[in-house]
Design a protein around this motif. Sequence first.
Motif, PDB file in Angstrom:
ATOM      1  N   SER A  59       0.849  -1.186   0.000  1.00 27.81           N
ATOM      2  CA  SER A  59       0.000   0.000   0.000  1.00 27.81           C
ATOM      3  C   SER A  59       0.886   1.238   0.000  1.00 27.81           C
ATOM      4  CB  SER A  59      -0.934   0.008   1.216  1.00 27.81           C
ATOM      5  OG  SER A  59      -0.183   0.031   2.419  1.00 27.81           O
ATOM      6  N   VAL A  60       0.292   2.354  -0.370  1.00 24.31           N
ATOM      7  CA  VAL A  60       1.013   3.625  -0.440  1.00 24.31           C
ATOM      8  C   VAL A  60       0.443   4.571   0.597  1.00 24.31           C
ATOM      9  CG1 VAL A  60       1.541   5.613  -1.909  1.00 24.31           C
ATOM     10  CG2 VAL A  60       1.501   3.325  -2.893  1.00 24.31           C
ATOM     11  N   SER A  61       1.351   5.260   1.289  1.00 26.63           N
ATOM     12  CA  SER A  61       0.956   6.293   2.238  1.00 26.63           C
ATOM     13  C   SER A  61       1.871   7.490   2.000  1.00 26.63           C
ATOM     14  CB  SER A  61       1.102   5.782   3.668  1.00 26.63           C
ATOM     15  OG  SER A  61       0.778   6.815   4.587  1.00 26.63           O
ATOM     16  N   GLY A  62       1.304   8.544   1.429  1.00 28.80           N
ATOM     17  CA  GLY A  62       2.127   9.709   1.087  1.00 28.80           C
ATOM     18  C   GLY A  62       3.165   9.326   0.041  1.00 28.80           C
ATOM     19  N   ASN A  63       4.431   9.522   0.363  1.00 33.10           N
ATOM     20  CA  ASN A  63       5.519   9.164  -0.550  1.00 33.10           C
ATOM     21  C   ASN A  63       6.132   7.807  -0.220  1.00 33.10           C
ATOM     22  OD1 ASN A  63       5.374  11.549  -2.046  1.00 33.10           O
ATOM     23  ND2 ASN A  63       6.682  12.635  -0.603  1.00 33.10           N
ATOM     24  N   ASP A  64       5.534   7.086   0.707  1.00 34.64           N
ATOM     25  CA  ASP A  64       6.114   5.835   1.181  1.00 34.64           C
ATOM     26  C   ASP A  64       5.323   4.630   0.681  1.00 34.64           C
ATOM     27  OD1 ASP A  64       7.784   7.515   2.660  1.00 34.64           O
ATOM     28  OD2 ASP A  64       6.484   7.422   4.420  1.00 34.64           O
ATOM     29  N   LEU A  65       6.054   3.551   0.425  1.00 37.48           N
ATOM     30  CA  LEU A  65       5.435   2.275   0.073  1.00 37.48           C
ATOM     31  C   LEU A  65       5.539   1.371   1.293  1.00 37.48           C
ATOM     32  CD1 LEU A  65       4.175   0.460  -2.161  1.00 37.48           C
ATOM     33  CD2 LEU A  65       6.499  -0.289  -2.676  1.00 37.48           C
ATOM     34  N   ILE A  66       4.407   0.839   1.726  1.00 40.99           N
ATOM     35  CA  ILE A  66       4.370  -0.012   2.911  1.00 40.99           C
ATOM     36  C   ILE A  66       4.112  -1.447   2.468  1.00 40.99           C
ATOM     37  CG2 ILE A  66       3.196  -0.490   5.091  1.00 40.99           C
ATOM     38  CD1 ILE A  66       2.330   2.549   4.978  1.00 40.99           C
ATOM     39  N   ILE A  67       4.983  -2.348   2.887  1.00 39.41           N
ATOM     40  CA  ILE A  67       4.841  -3.766   2.583  1.00 39.41           C
ATOM     41  C   ILE A  67       4.500  -4.493   3.881  1.00 39.41           C
ATOM     42  CG2 ILE A  67       5.988  -5.832   1.708  1.00 39.41           C
ATOM     43  CD1 ILE A  67       5.609  -3.665  -0.420  1.00 39.41           C
ATOM     44  N   LYS A  68       3.338  -5.133   3.901  1.00 37.94           N
ATOM     45  CA  LYS A  68       2.926  -5.913   5.073  1.00 37.94           C
ATOM     46  C   LYS A  68       3.242  -7.380   4.802  1.00 37.94           C
ATOM     47  CE  LYS A  68      -0.589  -2.849   6.778  1.00 37.94           C
ATOM     48  NZ  LYS A  68      -0.211  -2.442   8.076  1.00 37.94           N
ATOM     49  N   LEU A  69       3.884  -8.018   5.771  1.00 39.09           N
ATOM     50  CA  LEU A  69       4.278  -9.420   5.652  1.00 39.09           C
ATOM     51  C   LEU A  69       3.368 -10.262   6.537  1.00 39.09           C
ATOM     52  CD1 LEU A  69       8.101  -8.767   6.011  1.00 39.09           C
ATOM     53  CD2 LEU A  69       6.825  -9.131   3.895  1.00 39.09           C
ATOM     54  N   ILE A  70       2.824 -11.322   5.972  1.00 36.79           N
ATOM     55  CA  ILE A  70       1.895 -12.189   6.687  1.00 36.79           C
ATOM     56  C   ILE A  70       2.517 -13.580   6.765  1.00 36.79           C
ATOM     57  CG2 ILE A  70      -0.433 -13.156   6.683  1.00 36.79           C
ATOM     58  CD1 ILE A  70      -0.893 -10.585   4.665  1.00 36.79           C
ATOM     59  N   ASP A  71       2.625 -14.094   7.971  1.00 37.10           N
ATOM     60  CA  ASP A  71       3.285 -15.391   8.155  1.00 37.10           C
ATOM     61  C   ASP A  71       2.427 -16.526   7.633  1.00 37.10           C
ATOM     62  OD1 ASP A  71       5.009 -17.383   8.872  1.00 37.10           O
ATOM     63  OD2 ASP A  71       4.776 -17.127  11.035  1.00 37.10           O
ATOM     64  N   GLY A  72       3.025 -17.289   6.727  1.00 37.11           N
ATOM     65  CA  GLY A  72       2.389 -18.485   6.200  1.00 37.11           C
ATOM     66  C   GLY A  72       3.234 -19.707   6.522  1.00 37.11           C
ATOM     67  N   GLY A  73       4.098 -19.553   7.549  1.00 37.49           N
ATOM     68  CA  GLY A  73       4.937 -20.659   7.970  1.00 37.49           C
ATOM     69  C   GLY A  73       6.425 -20.455   7.737  1.00 37.49           C
ATOM     70  N   ARG A  74       6.786 -19.461   6.901  1.00 39.81           N
ATOM     71  CA  ARG A  74       8.205 -19.259   6.609  1.00 39.81           C
ATOM     72  C   ARG A  74       8.677 -17.828   6.858  1.00 39.81           C
ATOM     73  NH1 ARG A  74      10.709 -21.727   1.428  1.00 39.81           N
ATOM     74  NH2 ARG A  74      12.378 -20.719   2.536  1.00 39.81           N
ATOM     75  N   LEU A  75       7.880 -17.008   7.489  1.00 38.60           N
ATOM     76  CA  LEU A  75       8.275 -15.623   7.731  1.00 38.60           C
ATOM     77  C   LEU A  75       9.550 -15.551   8.564  1.00 38.60           C
ATOM     78  CD1 LEU A  75       7.734 -12.617   7.378  1.00 38.60           C
ATOM     79  CD2 LEU A  75       6.231 -12.716   9.367  1.00 38.60           C
ATOM     80  N   SER A  76       9.726 -16.468   9.483  1.00 37.33           N
ATOM     81  CA  SER A  76      10.928 -16.457  10.332  1.00 37.33           C
ATOM     82  C   SER A  76      12.192 -16.741   9.526  1.00 37.33           C
ATOM     83  CB  SER A  76      10.789 -17.477  11.459  1.00 37.33           C
ATOM     84  OG  SER A  76      10.680 -18.784  10.924  1.00 37.33           O
ATOM     85  N   LEU A  77      12.055 -17.324   8.322  1.00 42.13           N
ATOM     86  CA  LEU A  77      13.209 -17.615   7.468  1.00 42.13           C
ATOM     87  C   LEU A  77      13.526 -16.487   6.482  1.00 42.13           C
ATOM     88  CD1 LEU A  77      12.471 -21.345   6.582  1.00 42.13           C
ATOM     89  CD2 LEU A  77      14.045 -20.463   8.310  1.00 42.13           C
ATOM     90  N   LEU A  78      12.625 -15.517   6.388  1.00 41.51           N
ATOM     91  CA  LEU A  78      12.811 -14.405   5.448  1.00 41.51           C
ATOM     92  C   LEU A  78      13.880 -13.460   5.988  1.00 41.51           C
ATOM     93  CD1 LEU A  78      11.622 -13.196   2.790  1.00 41.51           C
ATOM     94  CD2 LEU A  78      10.113 -11.843   4.242  1.00 41.51           C
ATOM     95  N   ARG A  79      14.917 -13.190   5.181  1.00 39.54           N
ATOM     96  CA  ARG A  79      16.002 -12.304   5.640  1.00 39.54           C
ATOM     97  C   ARG A  79      15.993 -10.940   4.954  1.00 39.54           C
ATOM     98  NH1 ARG A  79      20.127 -12.107   1.910  1.00 39.54           N
ATOM     99  NH2 ARG A  79      20.244 -13.869   0.489  1.00 39.54           N
ATOM    100  N   GLY A  80      15.283 -10.838   3.817  1.00 36.37           N
ATOM    101  CA  GLY A  80      15.232  -9.555   3.132  1.00 36.37           C
ATOM    102  C   GLY A  80      14.229  -9.564   1.998  1.00 36.37           C
ATOM    103  N   ILE A  81      13.801  -8.345   1.595  1.00 41.79           N
ATOM    104  CA  ILE A  81      12.924  -8.210   0.436  1.00 41.79           C
ATOM    105  C   ILE A  81      13.432  -7.094  -0.456  1.00 41.79           C
ATOM    106  CG2 ILE A  81      10.849  -9.132   1.539  1.00 41.79           C
ATOM    107  CD1 ILE A  81       9.842  -6.275   1.886  1.00 41.79           C
ATOM    108  N   LYS A  82      13.140  -7.239  -1.737  1.00 39.36           N
ATOM    109  CA  LYS A  82      13.503  -6.221  -2.725  1.00 39.36           C
ATOM    110  C   LYS A  82      12.249  -5.894  -3.517  1.00 39.36           C
ATOM    111  CE  LYS A  82      16.628  -5.349  -6.605  1.00 39.36           C
ATOM    112  NZ  LYS A  82      17.318  -4.177  -6.145  1.00 39.36           N
ATOM    113  N   ILE A  83      12.009  -4.597  -3.726  1.00 36.33           N
ATOM    114  CA  ILE A  83      10.835  -4.175  -4.493  1.00 36.33           C
ATOM    115  C   ILE A  83      11.261  -3.672  -5.863  1.00 36.33           C
ATOM    116  CG2 ILE A  83       9.430  -3.610  -2.477  1.00 36.33           C
ATOM    117  CD1 ILE A  83      10.088  -0.615  -3.120  1.00 36.33           C
ATOM    118  N   THR A  84      10.370  -3.849  -6.805  1.00 41.20           N
ATOM    119  CA  THR A  84      10.527  -3.299  -8.145  1.00 41.20           C
ATOM    120  C   THR A  84       9.222  -2.616  -8.499  1.00 41.20           C
ATOM    121  OG1 THR A  84      11.939  -5.168  -8.733  1.00 41.20           O
ATOM    122  CG2 THR A  84      11.099  -3.854 -10.534  1.00 41.20           C
ATOM    123  N   ILE A  85       9.308  -1.403  -9.031  1.00 42.04           N
ATOM    124  CA  ILE A  85       8.124  -0.669  -9.466  1.00 42.04           C
ATOM    125  C   ILE A  85       8.279  -0.433 -10.963  1.00 42.04           C
ATOM    126  CG2 ILE A  85       6.750   1.429  -9.214  1.00 42.04           C
ATOM    127  CD1 ILE A  85       7.991   1.714  -6.376  1.00 42.04           C
TER     128      ILE A  85
END
Length: 143
Positions: A59-85
């Motif tokens: 979602s977008v708020s002002g000039n910021d992009l907000i990424i919400k992460l929802i655990d489906g069993g592997r969130l604890s293994l996630l070390r980073g994310i990269k966005i592309t627009i």
Amino acid sequence: MSRRRSTSTIKSKSNAKLYIFAIGLVAVVVAVGGAFAVYATGQELNNIGADSGVGVMASVSGNDLIIKLIDGGRLSLLRGIKITISGVSLSDDYSYSDIGSGQSEVLFKDVAYGIIGSKGVVVKGFFNDGKTAALLASNVYFG
């Protein structure tokens, strides 16, 4: 003379029927191919992230992009994310974020500055086990 006219009229009608049939056949092939392409693309986009064990919402708020992460069993293994627009060039400083343990939201500050309209956003996840996965591919409206 009248015989030639009738023969050419018959050929003309025969050719017209052949052209109409050919155009109809091409239209059917294009319609079926287009419908299949839309279906296949939709299936692919619906399945992005299904096996990753991490759900994502953007979602977008002002000039910021907000990424919400929802655990489906592997969130604890996630070390980073990269966005592309789509249509936007972002440096790694703005497009990559490390993920801390238990973190459920990532703020990409000022990446939406100057972007107007709907843009394609892709979120790619990097996991501790070395795997990468596309977590989200969606259109997001930038105001």
